[in-house]
Write an enzyme that holds these catalytic residues in place. Structure first.
Site, mmCIF file in Angstrom:
data_model
loop_
_atom_site.group_PDB
_atom_site.id
_atom_site.type_symbol
_atom_site.label_atom_id
_atom_site.label_comp_id
_atom_site.label_asym_id
_atom_site.label_seq_id
_atom_site.Cartn_x
_atom_site.Cartn_y
_atom_site.Cartn_z
ATOM 1 N N SER A 216 0.847 -1.327 -0.149
ATOM 2 C CA SER A 216 0.025 -0.063 0.004
ATOM 3 C C SER A 216 1.008 1.188 0.020
ATOM 4 O O SER A 216 1.760 1.243 0.767
ATOM 5 C CB SER A 216 -0.938 0.001 1.276
ATOM 6 O OG SER A 216 -1.550 1.221 1.310
ATOM 7 N N GLY A 218 -0.614 4.162 0.187
ATOM 8 C CA GLY A 218 -1.463 5.210 0.961
ATOM 9 C C GLY A 218 -2.225 5.865 -0.251
ATOM 10 O O GLY A 218 -2.705 5.070 -1.228
ATOM 11 N N GLY A 221 -1.938 4.767 -4.240
ATOM 12 C CA GLY A 221 -2.437 3.560 -4.672
ATOM 13 C C GLY A 221 -1.482 2.274 -4.283
ATOM 14 O O GLY A 221 -1.002 2.221 -3.106
ATOM 15 N N GLY A 247 -7.794 0.071 3.521
ATOM 16 C CA GLY A 247 -6.926 -0.969 3.444
ATOM 17 C C GLY A 247 -7.553 -2.413 3.623
ATOM 18 O O GLY A 247 -7.343 -3.072 2.594
ATOM 19 N N ASP A 248 -8.598 -2.327 4.443
ATOM 20 C CA ASP A 248 -9.400 -3.518 4.145
ATOM 21 C C ASP A 248 -10.159 -3.663 3.165
ATOM 22 O O ASP A 248 -10.470 -4.659 2.428
ATOM 23 C CB ASP A 248 -10.536 -3.629 5.453
ATOM 24 C CG ASP A 248 -9.553 -3.643 6.714
ATOM 25 O OD1 ASP A 248 -8.510 -4.283 6.909
ATOM 26 O OD2 ASP A 248 -10.210 -3.080 7.649
#
Length: 306
Positions: A216, A218, A221, A247-248
């Site tokens: 990730s 942030g 992308g 994130g999930d």
């Protein structure tokens, strides 16, 4: 069927206050309560996308009973294992003036050896018929640090693709068990590899055993090191909002693509679009379906040659 594992489930409480001031009393303007823990968040998004989803892990006590009652109102099938200790709570205090969030996380119940044995048996049984499995979040007290590595090996033996989304020593041990996919954020990746250079760290993490590493970045992308090569996926523009659960949602997008046997660019597009649509949602941790459909066609996926 997609199986999600949340060993440290939680009831997520969100309090909204006009302004958060230390050492002061506050009038709460809104309270939101829902079942939480990373794997349950992933399961909820997958179900909203139309996937048959089963959630397992642990829940116990009065808090666990409320969690399961609320989970029953969703399309997610409950296969949680009962614990003697009570399920933890997490409290998010949102300062509506600044938009900042203060998070308070309880540690979770101490899981006994007997409860772990019951869970392990149920997990093994649920692998029969699963198209993919996601192992998500922290370990509650009482669970050995190599638990995720053990579950990765069970999934691999059953021939079920497995995604691991955790941090610290459980990630270090879990990645050595050769999961199909790991999805660390920048801090987790740096802790694992010792470098903050995204490309170098992603490659090094893949060299530690994972078939694919999706890092990730942030708001910028995702960066993916896959057997088919390196890919960068980014939203069309930076989005502003509440990043809780983004994130999930990205994990759910990756699993959705995996379940549909989509090519990597499509999987990454789903992950980035879902993550951005979650940031844009007025409800923390949910995704905006209209924004998701619009963003899905706009995500930029490029091959990385360096």
């Amino acid at each position: 069927m997609i199986l999600t594992v949340t060993l440290n489930t939680a009831m997520d409480l969100t309090y909204r206050v006009p302004a958060l001031t230390p050492h002061a009393s506050h009038r709460v303007t809104q309270v939101i309560e829902r079942p939480g823990g990373k794997g349950l968040n992933v399961a909820r998004v997958l179900a909203a996308l139309g996937h048959e989803t089963v959630a397992t892990g642990f829940a116990g006590g009065a808090t666990g009973a409320v969690l399961r009652e609320q989970l029953a109102a969703t399309p997610v099938r409950d296969e949680l294992v009962e614990t003697a200790g009570p399920t933890r709570r997490t409290v998010a205090i949102v300062d509506t003036a600044s938009g900042d969030t203060t998070q308070l996380n309880e540690p979770g119940p101490t899981v006994t050896a007997a409860e772990w044995t019951v869970f392990r048996t149920r997990f093994t049984a649920l692998l029969d018929g699963a198209t993919a499995v996601a192992l998500c979040g922290s370990l509650p007290p009482g669970i050995h640090v190599g638990a995720y590595a053990e579950l990765v090996r069970l999934a691999r033996t059953a021939g079920v693709p497995v995604l691991l989304d955790t941090s610290g020593e459980p990630l270090r041990r879990g990645i050595a068990a050769r999961p199909d996919l790991v999805k660390p954020n920048a801090d987790e990746l740096a802790q694992l590899t010792g470098t903050r250079d995204p490309l170098r760290a992603t490659r090094e993490a893949r060299g530690r055993g994972a078939r694919t590493v999706v890092s990730s970045l942030g708001p910028d992308g995702l960066l993916a090191a896959t057997p088919e090569g390196l890919w960068r996926a980014a939203p069309p523009a930076a989005v502003k909002g509440n990043p809780t659960g983004a994130g999930d949602s990205a994990v759910a997008g990756l699993l959705s693509g995996l379940a549909d046997d989509a090519p990597w660019p499509d999987r990454l597009s789903r992950a980035v679009a879902l993550s951005a649509a979650t940031v844009l949602s007025p409800v923390a941790g949910e995704f905006d379906p209209t924004a998701y459909e619009e963003l899905l066609a706009q995500v930029r996926v490029t091959a990385v040659t360096a």
